[in-house]
Design an enzyme around this catalytic site. Structure first.
Site, PDB file in Angstrom:
ATOM      1  CB  CYS A 148     -30.651 -37.240 -28.574  1.00 36.61           C
ATOM      2  SG  CYS A 148     -31.857 -36.106 -29.210  1.00 36.61           S
ATOM      3  NE  ARG A 153     -26.537 -38.008 -22.806  1.00 35.63           N
ATOM      4  CZ  ARG A 153     -25.279 -37.599 -22.765  1.00 35.63           C
ATOM      5  NH1 ARG A 153     -24.451 -38.120 -21.890  1.00 35.63           N
ATOM      6  NH2 ARG A 153     -24.855 -36.673 -23.580  1.00 35.63           N
ATOM      7  CD1 TRP A 210     -34.749 -33.567 -23.961  1.00 36.43           C
ATOM      8  CD2 TRP A 210     -34.171 -31.888 -25.313  1.00 36.43           C
ATOM      9  NE1 TRP A 210     -34.888 -32.389 -23.263  1.00 36.43           N
ATOM     10  CE2 TRP A 210     -34.541 -31.342 -24.067  1.00 36.43           C
ATOM     11  CE3 TRP A 210     -33.766 -31.008 -26.313  1.00 36.43           C
ATOM     12  CZ2 TRP A 210     -34.525 -29.985 -23.800  1.00 36.43           C
ATOM     13  CZ3 TRP A 210     -33.747 -29.651 -26.048  1.00 36.43           C
ATOM     14  CH2 TRP A 210     -34.125 -29.157 -24.803  1.00 36.43           C
ATOM     15  CG  ASN A 237     -27.790 -38.665 -30.020  1.00 40.08           C
ATOM     16  OD1 ASN A 237     -28.939 -39.077 -30.097  1.00 40.08           O
ATOM     17  ND2 ASN A 237     -26.931 -39.079 -29.116  1.00 40.08           N
ATOM     18  N   GLY A 238     -28.189 -34.925 -32.472  1.00 42.58           N
ATOM     19  CA  GLY A 238     -27.648 -33.718 -33.103  1.00 42.58           C
ATOM     20  C   GLY A 238     -28.657 -33.101 -34.044  1.00 42.58           C
ATOM     21  CD  GLU A 280     -25.174 -24.307  -8.627  1.00 42.98           C
ATOM     22  OE1 GLU A 280     -25.306 -23.632  -9.658  1.00 42.98           O
ATOM     23  OE2 GLU A 280     -25.385 -25.527  -8.585  1.00 42.98           O
ATOM     24  CE  LYS A 314     -28.479 -27.406  -9.043  1.00 40.97           C
ATOM     25  NZ  LYS A 314     -27.317 -26.948  -9.691  1.00 40.97           N
ATOM     26  CD  GLU A 319     -30.691 -26.888 -12.602  1.00 41.10           C
ATOM     27  OE1 GLU A 319     -30.136 -27.305 -13.620  1.00 41.10           O
ATOM     28  OE2 GLU A 319     -30.167 -26.997 -11.470  1.00 41.10           O
ATOM     29  CG  HIS A 326     -28.248  -0.029  -6.229  1.00 39.18           C
ATOM     30  ND1 HIS A 326     -28.226   1.320  -5.986  1.00 39.18           N
ATOM     31  CD2 HIS A 326     -27.071  -0.503  -5.773  1.00 39.18           C
ATOM     32  CE1 HIS A 326     -27.066   1.649  -5.423  1.00 39.18           C
ATOM     33  NE2 HIS A 326     -26.357   0.548  -5.274  1.00 39.18           N
ATOM     34  CE  LYS A 383     -25.694 -34.361 -15.046  1.00 40.43           C
ATOM     35  NZ  LYS A 383     -25.667 -33.342 -13.958  1.00 40.43           N
TER      36      LYS A 383
END
Ligand code: UD1
Ligand code: BG6
Length: 719
Positions: free
Chosen positions: A2, A33, A96, A124-125, A591, A595, A598, A614, A714
């Protein structure tokens, strides 16, 4: 996630169209974001309301979808642009979804009542006690229009406003805000406007960022704003009395203010505007034109002004008559700061523009020669092989004495901790554990006063990491931040830390923050072991290695064409991808896999090469694409043996290796991606670049909006 944006002009004439444009542009800067709906509220026309006399109507425009859909809605609704305001407060939001789906009724702003929209809120929140508040407000006759927690806040404003009036009090906007905050549990960054307070806005925060940008030609007398602590006894009484009303939520009979013997306070008594603030007084005491920009993110303010003030938790910023006042609901406690500094943002507008690149992510990948250099700038003396981190210097002796170091982070930031854990342990000989913030909290892991807890975060606002930080602070540990966003909650709440100085990162998939966090953590490890003469050789090797990294990244970036072709010809239609690495390269494999997941939505998994046999080996055949990291370090022979296990099962891996390293015969590998060689503990900085590029080109080829992958944000500001 948000985003909040607000704009107040005072003695600067703006027509409604200009105000709406400013609000929408502000939202556009918050788009990166992640969000699913957008909206704003501005003033409409004056009308005679009877009860309240001449009041201002509201225009609220909101819709699910992107900001461009909102812009189109403004055009479709034919919002009148012409009325000119010399003082106006507008508020806007990108949402959001948490409570309630992304549909129009749930978009912000929310209003206290459908009839007149007396109070309008963006938030927000998450308000954790919203269910109880909603039930209470319903019982008092309020009607809800949405499924959100936020709507309770707007309704509480009206509820308290009406209670005050009944008690003969005409509350100041900030006093009313205090009364509302008293009832809220959870986290919030919020802005409120109301026709009862034309041209004014109140903004407040708890666990969610909010800052105020100030644009004026006026020379500020001082570069701070005084905090105005609660000192009005009458207001305190009123607040306490009204507070009891809602405390009765859990009480026996749902008593009202009147039932509880609410004590009226003389009209006007709370309306006294005590001005303790020095910053916003003009030299001649004449009103001066000024504009205020309130936002959850400096990226949306920097195009207007670089002068900003970051609010602390529980601050109430009250803007009226061209002045900014910071109030607190409590009396001053020992050691509490009495001022909020007005700081200068170092961010440049072009840093948040795409320039010639198609996406922010691509721009940020290509910025890495510069961003990694900036992380080291002024901190490493390459001639004398020394590292000085200004933000940690005074704390190093304490950290050296700690019992252990716990690194705590989420997502990509967690991977930068994994990538550097080994060099930390080698250089400091302090045990280091690496924790995912959510799991660390779930386990309620033991933390002691002699622990050093290192929080790594690009945004400095990730809810899981902030909660873990608070958990560690409560237990008396020393907390260190490795953070990109200056002024962020984490940067301010940690005892000390390092800003990675990578510049704003807009792409949801983190790239340049990873390489800069990696370098900042290596520099941290180097500074912790500075005393040790026996390690001088290793220090020198690493520092000299770091000096070459920006140029070596430039070299690796030249692989882009080869990678583009690889993605086009061989990877596009694949459903799954494995990445193999061990030692320093396990973090690179994780990583890389993150990526790819995502932004290309392809299933991918980072596998510790030693674990291949294994279980994961069962997946290997001549079809499954595999990327293996086989650059030279002490584990190279073991990595090679893992590659051989793959090729023996007809797997044809794509191998990331060092330049000119003809390690495997050509017919056994699909292709090699050659990168320059560096010191073992820094090699991950170079090896990660090809996988960043692979994920980028896979996503582009699949037509995915790279900077806004589905379902992701984000900055994840909810638990
Ligand atoms: C600082 C200045 C930089 C200036 C340099 C010159 C800032 C933000 N940085 O950089 O502009 O060029 O001095 O000497 O003003 N901190 C935390 N937690 C964090 C990150 C940082 O508490 O997560 C603290 C540090 O302990 C320090 C301050 O914030 O007190 C600034 O940190 P940093 O920017 O890393 O310091 P310098 O590199 O010295
Ligand atoms: C989100 C982002 O999930 O948060 C990731 O999409 C990021 O890219 C993660 O790595 C952690 O964020 P931060 O800001 O704490 O580093």
């Amino acid at each position: 996630m948000c985003g909040i944006f607000g704009y107040v002009n005072f003695l600067v004439d703006k027509n409604r169209g200009e105000i709406v444009d400013t609000l929408i542009e502000g939202l556009q800067r918050l788009e990166y974001r992640g969000y699913d709906s957008a909206g704003f509220a501005v003033d409409g026309k004056l009308f005679n309301d009877g009860d309240n006399g001449e009041i201002m109507s509201n225009i609220i425009v909101k819709c699910p979808g992107k900001v461009k859909v909102l812009r189109q809605k403004v055009a479709d609704d034919k919002i009148d642009r012409s009325d000119v305001f010399d003082n106006h407060a507008g508020i806007a939001h990108t949402r959001w979804a948490t409570h309630g789906q992304p549909k129009e009724q749930n978009c912000h702003p929310h209003r206290s009542d459908a009839a007149k929209g007396e109070f309008i809120v963006v938030h927000n929140g998450i308000i954790t006690n919203f269910a109880a508040l909603r039930e209470y407000l319903l019982s008092k006759g309020h009607q809800f229009e949405s499924e959100t927690d936020t709507e309770c806040i707007a309704k509480l404003f009206k509820h308290f406003y009406d209670l005050n009036l009944k008690a003969g009090v005409s509350p100041d906007f900030n006093e009313l805000t205090k009364q509302v905050l008293h009832e809220l549990e959870g986290s919030y960054g919020l802005l409120v406007k109301s026709f009862h307070y034309p041209g004014e806005v109140c903004g407040t925060r708890k666990g969610s960022p909010l800052l105020v940008g100030v644009k004026t030609d006026r020379k500020l007398k001082v570069d701070f704003v005084d905090v105005e602590f609660e000192n009005n006894a009458s207001a305190a009484v009123a607040q306490q009395q009204i507070g009891q009303t809602l405390s009765s939520l859990n009480g026996p009979n749902g008593a009202t203010a009147q039932d509880l013997g609410f004590i009226p306070v003389a009209p006007g008594e709370q309306n006294l505007r005590t001005s303790q603030s020095r910053a916003f007084l003009s030299e001649d005491d004449l009103p001066t034109p000024v504009e205020f920009f309130l936002s959850s993110d400096p990226a949306s303010v920097v195009q207007h002004t670089k002068k900003v003030l970051f609010l602390e938790d529980d601050d109430i910023a009250h803007i009226y008559d061209g002045e900014l006042h910071i109030h607190r609901a409590s009396t001053k406690s020992a050691g509490e700061s009495t001022v909020r500094p007005i700081q200068t943002l170092e961010m440049e507008l072009n840093e948040i523009m795409k320039g010639p690149f198609k996406h922010f992510m691509q721009k940020e990948i290509f910025e890495q020669p510069d961003s990694t250099f900036n992380t080291m700038r002024g901190r490493i003396d390459f001639e004398n092989n020394t590292v000085t981190l200004g933000g940690l210097k005074a704390w190093l002796p304490t950290i050296r004495r700690c019992r252990r170091i716990i690194m705590i982070a989420c997502g990509t930031s967690y991977h930068s901790c994994l990538a550097t854990r080994s060099i930390f342990e080698e250089l400091t000989e302090i045990p280091v554990s690496v924790e995912l913030a959510s799991d660390f909290l779930d386990r309620r892991s033991p933390v002691f006063r002699d622990d050093t807890c290192v929080f790594v975060s690009q945004s400095g606002e990730t809810a899981d990491s902030i909660l873990a930080l608070q958990y560690c602070l409560e237990r008396g540990a020393l907390t260190v931040g490795i953070v990109n966003s200056v002024g962020s909650s984490m940067s301010r709440q940690t005892h000390c830390g390092v800003h990675i100085n990578a510049g704003p990162e807009i792409g949801v998939a983190s790239t340049k923050a990873y390489t800069s966090q990696y370098i900042a953590l290596v520099m941290f490890a180097l500074s912790l072991s500075n005393d040790s003469i026996s390690r001088a050789g290793r220090h020198e090797e690493i520092i000299q290695g770091l000096q070459k990294i920006p140029d070596q990244i430039k070299q690796v970036l030249k692989l882009e064409d080869k990678i583009k072709k690889l993605c086009n010809d061989d990877l596009n239609d694949q459903k799954s991808l494995l990445l193999l690495g061990r030692g320093y390269q396990f973090a690179t494999a994780l990583e890389g896999a993150l990526k790819i997941k995502e932004i290309s939505y392809m299933h991918s998994e980072g596998v510790l090469a030693g674990e291949l046999k294994h279980g994961v080996l069962a997946l290997v055949d001549d079809k499954l694409p595999i990327i293996a990291f086989a650059t030279r370090d002490s584990l190279f022979p073991k990595t090679m043996s893992a590659i051989e296990q793959v090729t023996a099962r007809d797997g044809r891996p794509i191998v990331v290796c060092n330049e000119g390293d003809a390690i495997i015969s050509n017919d056994k590998v699909h292709t090699t991606l050659e990168v320059p060689q560096t010191v073992d503990c820094l090699q991950g900085l170079l090896n990660v670049i090809p996988v960043q590029l692979i994920s980028y080109w896979l996503a582009v080829n699949r037509g995915i909006d790279v900077d806004f992958p589905r379902n992701l944000a984000k900055s994840v500001t909810v638990e």
